[in-house]
Write a protein that holds these residues in place. Structure first.
Motif, PDB file in Angstrom:
ATOM      1  N   GLN A   1      -9.147  -2.593   2.341  1.00 23.41           N
ATOM      2  CA  GLN A   1     -10.046  -3.691   2.660  1.00 23.41           C
ATOM      3  C   GLN A   1      -9.941  -4.084   4.133  1.00 23.41           C
ATOM      4  O   GLN A   1      -9.013  -3.691   4.831  1.00 23.41           O
ATOM      5  CB  GLN A   1      -9.755  -4.887   1.750  1.00 23.41           C
ATOM      6  N   ASN A   2     -10.903  -4.886   4.587  1.00 21.65           N
ATOM      7  CA  ASN A   2     -10.998  -5.236   6.008  1.00 21.65           C
ATOM      8  C   ASN A   2     -10.306  -6.544   6.379  1.00 21.65           C
ATOM      9  O   ASN A   2     -10.384  -6.972   7.524  1.00 21.65           O
ATOM     10  CB  ASN A   2     -12.475  -5.337   6.416  1.00 21.65           C
ATOM     11  N   SER A   3      -9.667  -7.175   5.438  1.00 22.18           N
ATOM     12  CA  SER A   3      -9.045  -8.466   5.703  1.00 22.18           C
ATOM     13  C   SER A   3      -7.885  -8.337   6.675  1.00 22.18           C
ATOM     14  O   SER A   3      -7.131  -7.364   6.656  1.00 22.18           O
ATOM     15  CB  SER A   3      -8.545  -9.090   4.393  1.00 22.18           C
ATOM     16  N   VAL A   4      -7.732  -9.353   7.524  1.00 24.80           N
ATOM     17  CA  VAL A   4      -6.596  -9.386   8.451  1.00 24.80           C
ATOM     18  C   VAL A   4      -5.378  -9.998   7.765  1.00 24.80           C
ATOM     19  O   VAL A   4      -4.291 -10.029   8.348  1.00 24.80           O
ATOM     20  CB  VAL A   4      -6.930 -10.200   9.719  1.00 24.80           C
ATOM     21  N   GLU A   5      -5.549 -10.492   6.540  1.00 20.12           N
ATOM     22  CA  GLU A   5      -4.443 -11.087   5.799  1.00 20.12           C
ATOM     23  C   GLU A   5      -4.462 -10.583   4.363  1.00 20.12           C
ATOM     24  O   GLU A   5      -5.248 -11.035   3.538  1.00 20.12           O
ATOM     25  CB  GLU A   5      -4.518 -12.617   5.814  1.00 20.12           C
ATOM     26  N   LEU A   6      -3.592  -9.625   4.076  1.00 17.19           N
ATOM     27  CA  LEU A   6      -3.464  -9.044   2.744  1.00 17.19           C
ATOM     28  C   LEU A   6      -2.028  -9.195   2.273  1.00 17.19           C
ATOM     29  O   LEU A   6      -1.091  -8.874   3.002  1.00 17.19           O
ATOM     30  CB  LEU A   6      -3.846  -7.563   2.738  1.00 17.19           C
ATOM     31  N   GLN A   7      -1.850  -9.673   1.059  1.00 17.85           N
ATOM     32  CA  GLN A   7      -0.515  -9.767   0.475  1.00 17.85           C
ATOM     33  C   GLN A   7      -0.534  -9.110  -0.899  1.00 17.85           C
ATOM     34  O   GLN A   7      -1.481  -9.291  -1.672  1.00 17.85           O
ATOM     35  CB  GLN A   7      -0.070 -11.219   0.333  1.00 17.85           C
TER      36      GLN A   7
ATOM     37  N   LYS B   1      -3.602   0.603  -4.014  1.00 20.21           N
ATOM     38  CA  LYS B   1      -4.325   1.568  -3.184  1.00 20.21           C
ATOM     39  C   LYS B   1      -5.637   0.987  -2.686  1.00 20.21           C
ATOM     40  O   LYS B   1      -5.997   1.128  -1.511  1.00 20.21           O
ATOM     41  CB  LYS B   1      -4.575   2.840  -3.986  1.00 20.21           C
ATOM     42  N   TRP B   2      -6.367   0.296  -3.583  1.00 15.14           N
ATOM     43  CA  TRP B   2      -7.657  -0.311  -3.200  1.00 15.14           C
ATOM     44  C   TRP B   2      -7.446  -1.429  -2.192  1.00 15.14           C
ATOM     45  O   TRP B   2      -8.193  -1.534  -1.204  1.00 15.14           O
ATOM     46  CB  TRP B   2      -8.359  -0.854  -4.446  1.00 15.14           C
ATOM     47  N   LEU B   3      -6.436  -2.258  -2.420  1.00 17.82           N
ATOM     48  CA  LEU B   3      -6.236  -3.446  -1.588  1.00 17.82           C
ATOM     49  C   LEU B   3      -6.107  -3.091  -0.120  1.00 17.82           C
ATOM     50  O   LEU B   3      -6.711  -3.729   0.745  1.00 17.82           O
ATOM     51  CB  LEU B   3      -4.989  -4.204  -2.063  1.00 17.82           C
ATOM     52  N   TYR B   4      -5.355  -2.051   0.178  1.00 14.56           N
ATOM     53  CA  TYR B   4      -5.081  -1.721   1.573  1.00 14.56           C
ATOM     54  C   TYR B   4      -6.201  -0.928   2.231  1.00 14.56           C
ATOM     55  O   TYR B   4      -6.048  -0.462   3.363  1.00 14.56           O
ATOM     56  CB  TYR B   4      -3.740  -1.007   1.676  1.00 14.56           C
TER      57      TYR B   4
END
Length: 267
Positions: A221-227, A216-219
């Motif tokens: 964030q402002n990164s254009v690359e999340l895995q 839930k926290w990860l998504y």
């Protein structure tokens, strides 16, 4: 602090931040795997851990001291003049998140292995008692139920975490309260979001931290690359458990893909 350099021309540098109650020797397997991929490794023991822990009955280190140590690790890593990645495991992953939220760095990417963002039940004390214990009795001993059998089901990996440095999860009330506040700040604050590439590796059978909270926290964030990747049968220490070869491949491929996006030629 120690440095393990790859043979030949290095393509990147990784700093590894271990979890609470661990030390750097636990990560010999991961260090050698990274060296085999042409990556230098910089690592040390968090304050109060490793040899220091032989003489401490309780962990009472401050968040400030932990973050200062990460700064030192990064300074040594950047000295190579290569892309720098952070691998943080457990509490070490939480510290990495906090450091990058509060400090501008040229870090190329962040790999989170089972970060502590919401701990499962870890003590016989009721939650309400734990909430106030840091304020009422900051020096009171709390024994967290972090046993090695909860970390891995892999006998080879388990053997790697058996050594002459005592393993204990005894902390002060003040330490516990600070960690709880840190996790709350990370998961609730809307500012200071991460913008660098992030890979989160999680274990569905984790007995220490809650994968759902991390996802839930990860998504947010402002990164254009999340895995984000979960292993259905793994325990908390992913780099010591049965699927660790696959976990490492995800880690290696993430590093290589980020480097390609930075303009490096990766074979």
């Amino acid at each position: 602090m120690w440095k393990w350099e790859t043979e030949g021309q290095a393509k990147a540098v990784v700093i590894i931040i271990h979890s609470a109650f661990e030390h750097h020797r636990w990560y010999a397997w991961l260090i050698e795997k990274l060296r085999g991929e042409g990556i230098h490794v910089v690592m040390g023991d968090l304050p109060g851990h490793g040899e220091e822990s032989k003489y401490l009955r309780l962990h009472n280190e401050s968040i400030i001291d932990y973050l200062a140590f990460i700064k030192l690790l990064l300074q040594n890593a950047f000295h190579y003049g290569l892309p720098v990645f952070i691998i943080g495991h457990g509490f070490g992953a939480t510290l990495a998140i906090e450091y990058l939220r509060k400090n501008k760095t040229d870090c190329a990417g962040l790999i989170l292995s089972a970060p502590w963002l919401s701990l499962r039940k870890t003590t016989k004390l009721i939650p309400n008692a734990l909430t106030g214990i840091g304020a009422l009795a900051p020096n009171k001993k709390i024994s967290l139920a972090f046993e090695k059998k909860l970390l891995t089901r892999n006998m080879e990996g388990y053997a790697e975490i058996i050594d002459d440095i005592p393993y204990h999860s005894n902390v002060t009330g003040g330490w516990y309260k600070d960690i709880q506040q840190l996790m709350k700040n990370i998961t609730t604050e809307q500012e200071s979001k991460l913008s660098l590439p992030v890979l989160s590796l999680m274990a569905q059978q984790d007995k220490i931290t809650d994968p759902f909270v991390v996802k839930k926290w990860l998504y947010t964030q402002n990164s254009v690359e999340l895995q984000y990747k979960e292993w259905p049968y793994s325990y908390h220490n992913l780099f010591h458990d049965n699927e660790r070869e696959e976990v490492f491949l995800y880690t290696r491929d993430f590093i290589n893909n980020v480097m390609r996006s930075l303009g490096y030629i990766v074979k």
